[in-house]
Design a protein around this motif. Sequence first.
Motif, PDB file in Angstrom:
ATOM      1  N   ASP A 207       0.814  -1.217   0.000  1.00  0.00           N
ATOM      2  CA  ASP A 207       0.000   0.000   0.000  1.00  0.00           C
ATOM      3  C   ASP A 207       0.852   1.273   0.000  1.00  0.00           C
ATOM      4  O   ASP A 207       0.329   2.364   0.230  1.00  0.00           O
ATOM      5  N   ARG A 208       2.156   1.124  -0.223  1.00  0.00           N
ATOM      6  CA  ARG A 208       3.023   2.304  -0.385  1.00  0.00           C
ATOM      7  C   ARG A 208       3.846   2.092  -1.631  1.00  0.00           C
ATOM      8  O   ARG A 208       4.682   1.179  -1.682  1.00  0.00           O
ATOM      9  N   GLU A 209       3.628   2.946  -2.610  1.00  0.00           N
ATOM     10  CA  GLU A 209       4.284   2.743  -3.895  1.00  0.00           C
ATOM     11  C   GLU A 209       5.802   2.700  -3.757  1.00  0.00           C
ATOM     12  O   GLU A 209       6.470   1.946  -4.462  1.00  0.00           O
ATOM     13  N   GLU A 210       6.357   3.472  -2.804  1.00  0.00           N
ATOM     14  CA  GLU A 210       7.823   3.513  -2.689  1.00  0.00           C
ATOM     15  C   GLU A 210       8.395   2.199  -2.149  1.00  0.00           C
ATOM     16  O   GLU A 210       9.602   1.986  -2.205  1.00  0.00           O
ATOM     17  N   LEU A 211       7.526   1.303  -1.675  1.00  0.00           N
ATOM     18  CA  LEU A 211       8.025   0.006  -1.202  1.00  0.00           C
ATOM     19  C   LEU A 211       7.945  -1.079  -2.277  1.00  0.00           C
ATOM     20  O   LEU A 211       8.462  -2.188  -2.095  1.00  0.00           O
ATOM     21  N   ALA A 212       7.298  -0.771  -3.394  1.00  0.00           N
ATOM     22  CA  ALA A 212       7.033  -1.806  -4.395  1.00  0.00           C
ATOM     23  C   ALA A 212       8.335  -2.388  -4.962  1.00  0.00           C
ATOM     24  O   ALA A 212       8.560  -3.604  -4.891  1.00  0.00           O
ATOM     25  N   LEU A 213       9.185  -1.536  -5.513  1.00  0.00           N
ATOM     26  CA  LEU A 213      10.416  -2.071  -6.115  1.00  0.00           C
ATOM     27  C   LEU A 213      11.382  -2.605  -5.065  1.00  0.00           C
ATOM     28  O   LEU A 213      11.983  -3.670  -5.271  1.00  0.00           O
ATOM     29  N   PRO A 214      11.539  -1.945  -3.907  1.00  0.00           N
ATOM     30  CA  PRO A 214      12.374  -2.549  -2.861  1.00  0.00           C
ATOM     31  C   PRO A 214      11.885  -3.942  -2.443  1.00  0.00           C
ATOM     32  O   PRO A 214      12.699  -4.840  -2.219  1.00  0.00           O
ATOM     33  N   LEU A 215      10.580  -4.153  -2.369  1.00  0.00           N
ATOM     34  CA  LEU A 215      10.078  -5.487  -1.988  1.00  0.00           C
ATOM     35  C   LEU A 215      10.386  -6.500  -3.095  1.00  0.00           C
ATOM     36  O   LEU A 215      10.856  -7.610  -2.825  1.00  0.00           O
ATOM     37  N   TRP A 216      10.106  -6.115  -4.328  1.00  0.00           N
ATOM     38  CA  TRP A 216      10.418  -7.005  -5.465  1.00  0.00           C
ATOM     39  C   TRP A 216      11.896  -7.408  -5.400  1.00  0.00           C
ATOM     40  O   TRP A 216      12.237  -8.593  -5.462  1.00  0.00           O
ATOM     41  N   ASP A 217      12.766  -6.407  -5.229  1.00  0.00           N
ATOM     42  CA  ASP A 217      14.212  -6.672  -5.236  1.00  0.00           C
ATOM     43  C   ASP A 217      14.625  -7.523  -4.033  1.00  0.00           C
ATOM     44  O   ASP A 217      15.480  -8.399  -4.160  1.00  0.00           O
ATOM     45  N   ALA A 218      14.016  -7.279  -2.890  1.00  0.00           N
ATOM     46  CA  ALA A 218      14.359  -8.057  -1.687  1.00  0.00           C
ATOM     47  C   ALA A 218      13.982  -9.525  -1.889  1.00  0.00           C
ATOM     48  O   ALA A 218      14.712 -10.435  -1.478  1.00  0.00           O
ATOM     49  N   LEU A 219      12.840  -9.779  -2.518  1.00  0.00           N
ATOM     50  CA  LEU A 219      12.412 -11.164  -2.749  1.00  0.00           C
ATOM     51  C   LEU A 219      13.380 -11.874  -3.700  1.00  0.00           C
ATOM     52  O   LEU A 219      13.735 -13.042  -3.497  1.00  0.00           O
TER      53      LEU A 219
END
Length: 371
Positions: A207-219
Amino acid sequence: MPATLSPSRRVRSTPYTARVEEAGVSGYTVYNHMLLAAQFEGIEADYHHLLRHVQVWDVACQRQAEISGPDAARLVQMLTPRDLGALAPGRCMYVPLTDADGRIANDPVLIAHAPGRLWLSLADSDAIWLCRGVAQAAGLDASIREIGVAPLAIQGPKADELATRVFGPEVARLGFFRHGRFDFGGHPLAVARSGYSRQGGFEVYVDREELALPLWDALFAAGRDLEVRAGCPNLIERIEGGLLSYGNDMTDDDTPLDCGMGQYCHLERDTGCLGRKALADYEASGKARKLRGLLIDCDRDSAPPLTRAWRVLDDRDEPAGKVTSAAWSPRLGRCVSIAMLEPGRAGTELRVELEDGRGVRAEVADLPLVA
Ligand code: THG
């Protein structure tokens, strides 16, 4: 060069689209006016990988309609024949939405955050307008808006391992269709044990756009040794597993009773569902059709894609229904499909007219086709 989909504001990209492109997406579909990958290496290669490893899916197109206010639960109960009595914060529920005629408008997952704060994780139709229309006409105290949440799915047999590495061991304790809050980057994200595959896994409601790519990359960083790949809902796997697709297997021509959703139709008691009487009458009429599995006798190369429903005929060449989804199943070595059959036609010998017009034999089977 094959035709491509022209980008525009109407066909929305997602916060993950850049990564999906980098991962080599080779085909898109459009779902809720938004891009949804349909394949990467190829539907069959993607399928084999999903059955063995773990995939990260951009399912931002599963748009969240947030229903908030004192009448939120009452509104959703007006729209679904499923009894929401068991609804409680922390639960998800699969809830077919119907209009007053009992026609299916959508088949979302309902995510209960608080009694006055519900999300409908919508399938591909503009059912948010039905929600608003009913709320406004009934004078309910509920506000309805599509919110900026971009779900990311983690699916496959190694999903628990990957999610544990990113969210901690507690995430593996979530029961099926339960959700909780798990920290990522200092922010609590809603994570549910759910997803559009039978291989198990989670959905993260970012629910926070700024976390989208960091989460993808972390996974991807955490899952390198698990052979994590970008993936998407897989046509073969979901047909084998009997997961229905709104717009394909059911439309607003159908009721939940036609679609094998009898277990979600609680018609005995007046819950406030607007479609209850129509559904009860339809059930009593005995006219309900039946969505079934169908194993079609064709070879791999004349198997799908299916771009329109294939006609199903009975042993006297009378119309018996239509095939709504089909794919070649490597596990079964046959063409697997889902078909809407007219009442009383499931017992007879059936024939299917393929896309190229050829007629081939088909055998009715229970869904799921692979347990
Ligand atoms: N996850 C979330 N939102 C979604 C989907 C999803 N929105 C769009 C689309 N998929 C909605 N359709 C479905 C269809 C089936 C299921 C979930 C959403 C599903 N069904 C299980 C079954 O049929 O066995 C569980 C049903 C139940 O036990 O209640 O999972 O995938 N967030």
